[in-house]
Write an enzyme that holds these catalytic residues in place. Structure first.
Site, short mmCIF file in Angstrom:
data_model
loop_
_atom_site.label_atom_id
_atom_site.label_comp_id
_atom_site.label_asym_id
_atom_site.label_seq_id
_atom_site.Cartn_x
_atom_site.Cartn_y
_atom_site.Cartn_z
N LYS A 1 -2.58 -1.98 -3.26
CA LYS A 1 -3.65 -1.17 -2.67
C LYS A 1 -2.99 0.22 -3.01
CE LYS A 1 -6.03 -0.27 1.81
NZ LYS A 1 -6.53 -0.79 2.85
N GLU B 1 0.73 -1.21 -0.08
CA GLU B 1 0.06 0.17 -0.02
C GLU B 1 0.82 1.09 0.12
OE1 GLU B 1 -2.52 0.53 3.37
OE2 GLU B 1 -3.62 2.21 2.44
#
Ligand code: 13P
Length: 343
Positions: free
Chosen positions: A222, A180
């Protein structure tokens, strides 16, 4: 590396119609959310709140492929003694764990941070896997800032390198890494500046993943969507966000990645759903596009719950609804009418 097992889990995390619930707020962040509702942030209240979510049968069985937990939660049991991890598994969803240790300022780079948590990570992953975690999350934070000088090369490189070292350790311990790199939507930059910075961050991240021998088939990305900064006077339509995000991802994310699960990052509940839906309507994409929302899935149920046992059923209805709306958005089948009908 057992890539077929990693790929099986990664594929299940981004299965059509399903997405991830990010319920891994640190103790400080959940306190902020509870403070806003006038609920005291005690261990029991945090347990009751999360138990309410994980016992939302429809949402969990149909729309939520996995749940990201915080260290406290993966060790907690429900009121009746059932471990929360077991509740998630029984519902047919996968338990995951946030493993980063938060951000620290980078020397000589004012306003910028790097995510820490690599020390002892292998040992923690072994323990978490024993507790049931099948996937993990590490969040890097990149701020576009007010001046054109940000982010710095130091910040982008340092965070990409840490993400890649984390991801390699996860795969070595048979845990699927959620990678992420979040470019924040704070500030007054326009959508094109967001695309420019996010593209750089993604390219650097995949570069580092390559050097660290991470198998792309066994991870989930992500990222943030391409959106203007919250304070930008130049707003972007749902179609513009969808088109620019998909184009950016096509340019930066190899097709071997099974799926991309967006963060909501401060978008309103309905915006986050509408954007995901519009991207999936574009179709013909090399990876699955789904959600890994924290705020955009939890704001409504949190408010409905407000710390009261008698509100549990209403809060679960609110959570089921948001999970269903986002589930439909992963298929490009969401309609704004469905929101009005529920209201
Ligand atoms: P938001 O959807 O609230 O941005 O949270 C997702 C998340 O897990 C951030 O790390």
């Amino acid at each position: 590396m057992n890539l077929s097992e990693l790929n099986k889990v990664a594929t299940a995390m981004v299965a059509p119609g399903r997405g991830i619930l990010a319920a891994d707020e640190s103790t400080g962040t959940i306190k902020k959310r509870f403070d806003a509702l006038g609920v005291e942030s005690t261990t029991d209240n945090r347990r009751d709140y999360r138990e309410m979510l994980f016992r939302s049968t429809d949402a969990m069985a149909i729309y939520i492929s996995g749940v990201i937990l915080f260290d406290e939660t993966i060790r907690q049991s429900a009121m009746d003694g059932t471990p929360l991890v077991k509740l998630i598994e029984k519902a047919g969803s996968l338990p995951g764990i946030k493993v980063d240790k938060g951000t620290k300022p980078i020397p000589f780079c004012p306003g910028e941070v790097v995510t820490e948590g690599l020390d002892g990570l292998r040992e923690r992953l072994v323990e978490y896997r024993g507790l049931g975690a099948r996937f993990a999350k590490w969040r890097a934070v990149i701020d576009i800032g007010q001046e054109h000088g940000l982010p710095s090369h130091t910040c982008v490189m340092g965070n990409a390198h840490a993400l890649a070292r984390y991801a390699a350790l996860c795969q070595d311990e048979l845990i699927v890494p959620i990678v992420e790199p979040e470019v924040l939507m704070d500030g007054d930059h326009d959508i094109d500046r967001c695309v420019e910075v996010t593209s750089w961050v993604l390219k650097e991240t995949f570069h580092q993943l390559f050097y660290n021998r991470v198998a792309l088939e066994g991870m989930v990305l992500k990222p943030n969507m391409a959106v203007p900064g919250k304070k930008s006077p130049k707003r972007a339509s749902v179609e513009e966000v969808a088109e620019k995000t998909v184009r950016m991802l096509r340019n930066c994310v190899p097709a071997a990645v099974p799926g991309i699960a967006f963060l909501s990052g401060g978008q309103s509940d309905e915006e986050a759903t509408a954007h995901l839906d519009a991207m999936n309507r574009i179709g013909n994409l090399p990876w699955r596009l789904t959600f890994s929302y924290g705020r955009a899935l939890q704001a409504a149920p949190q408010k409905a719950w407000s710390g009261k046992a008698e509100n549990v059923a209403a809060a679960q209805r609110a959570f089921n609804h948001r999970a269903m709306m986002n589930g439909l958005a992963t298929l490009g089948q969401w309609k704004a009418d469905l929101e009005r009908k529920a209201a």
